[in-house]
Design an enzyme around this catalytic site. Structure first.
Site, mmCIF file in Angstrom:
data_model
loop_
_atom_site.group_PDB
_atom_site.id
_atom_site.type_symbol
_atom_site.label_atom_id
_atom_site.label_comp_id
_atom_site.label_asym_id
_atom_site.label_seq_id
_atom_site.Cartn_x
_atom_site.Cartn_y
_atom_site.Cartn_z
ATOM 1 N N GLY A 178 0.874 -1.207 -0.050
ATOM 2 C CA GLY A 178 -0.049 -0.004 0.042
ATOM 3 C C GLY A 178 0.750 1.395 -0.124
ATOM 4 N N SER A 179 0.280 2.216 0.747
ATOM 5 C CA SER A 179 1.022 3.497 0.602
ATOM 6 C C SER A 179 2.039 3.588 1.625
ATOM 7 C CB SER A 179 -0.011 4.704 0.521
ATOM 8 O OG SER A 179 -0.627 4.764 1.959
ATOM 9 N N GLY A 213 2.431 2.504 5.607
ATOM 10 C CA GLY A 213 3.572 1.629 5.910
ATOM 11 C C GLY A 213 4.436 2.160 7.038
ATOM 12 N N GLU A 228 5.778 -3.258 1.230
ATOM 13 C CA GLU A 228 5.763 -3.081 -0.285
ATOM 14 C C GLU A 228 5.086 -1.821 -0.660
ATOM 15 O OE1 GLU A 228 5.719 -1.912 -3.531
ATOM 16 O OE2 GLU A 228 4.056 -3.393 -3.913
ATOM 17 N N CYS A 232 1.540 -1.168 -8.214
ATOM 18 C CA CYS A 232 2.737 -0.340 -7.876
ATOM 19 C C CYS A 232 4.116 -0.359 -8.618
ATOM 20 C CB CYS A 232 3.247 -1.135 -6.532
ATOM 21 S SG CYS A 232 3.395 -2.871 -6.492
#
Length: 266
Positions: A57-58, A62, A80, A114
């Protein structure tokens, strides 16, 4: 065993994955789907019963997960967190291949992946040909819903907010001197649909290293491989990168100098 918490913006996808696990005859309790928003996610990430956390995610989310687990050194935390991924089109590239693959990589899943290409550096000797082919392909992509009779290449953005962020990013690039080659525009249908957008910019820098999570790609023209590599390195993410060249030595140099976890060649 796994506790899978899908994105609250796409819960049906996660639910379907859980159903597929049952159809595959996994024993009960091995793969567990939990639908939740931010509060439920926080409870999962701080539970004493969790041995490891894998998150995609963002960066802001994170970072929050890292902070919540700073005092649990025995817990695996794997994050990630997106990317502002570059692609280099060198002067000796197969331009047809480069144009097709850059369009595919920039706009797959409506740019909501991503590893999507966000920035393209093209050598000045082939810039005119590449830009013409790339923009033509981008402007003719089929956009529609999953059940359209003609299978579309791109679907909608995940939310109204996501769509508005892409449009605002396009406006900011123009305000900063960018030239719109193909505009990302709202499409007249129900849902958060945008056409693919292409903006030419003078270059990139760390100060404006922002991931645009949608169908909008930036292109700059460079005069050398050295300049292309320098521009490719203008990101803090270091996720993925691409190089289009017929020369193995060019790839080897990019492999050595571009700090990306995944480097694609042609």
């Amino acid at each position: 065993t796994v506790v899978f918490k899908p994105s609250e913006f796409a819960p049906a996808v996660g639910q379907k994955l859980g159903e597929m696990m049952l159809e595959a005859a996994l024993p009960p309790g091995v793969f567990n789907v939990v639908q939740a928003g931010p509060e439920g996610s926080q409870r999962l990430c701080t539970s004493d019963d969790v041995n490891g956390i894998l998150f995609t995610g963002s960066w802001p989310v994170g970072r929050m997960i890292l902070e919540q687990n700073i005092d649990t050194p025995g817990r695996i935390v794997a994050l990630e967190l997106g990317g502002n991924n570059p692609a280099i089109v060198h002067e000796d590239a197969d331009l047809r291949l480069a144009a097709i693959e850059c369009v595919r990589a920039s706009f797959a899943t409506t740019g909501q992946r991503c590893t999507c290409t966000r920035r393209i550096m093209v050598h000045e000797r082939v810039a005119e040909q590449f830009l013409s082919a790339f923009c033509k392909a981008a402007s003719t992509l089929l956009v529609g819903a999953h059940d359209d009779p003609v299978m579309p290449f791109m679907g909608p953005l995940v939310s109204e907010r996501a769509r508005d962020r892409v449009l605002e990013s396009q406006r900011q690039l123009v305000d900063s001197g960018g030239k719109v080659l193909v505009p990302a525009v709202e499409l007249p249908r129900e849902g958060w649909f945008l056409s693919a957008g292409v903006v030419e910019v003078d270059g990139f820098d760390m100060e404006h290293d922002d991931e645009i999570f949608g169908p909008l790609v930036q292109i700059c023209v460079v005069s050398s491989l050295e300049e292309a590599i320098a521009q490719a390195k203008c990101t803090r993410y270091g996720l993925a990168a691409s190089i289009f060249s017929k020369d193995r030595a060019v790839f080897d140099r990019c492999f050595a100098e571009i700090p990306a976890g995944c480097l694609n060649w042609n």
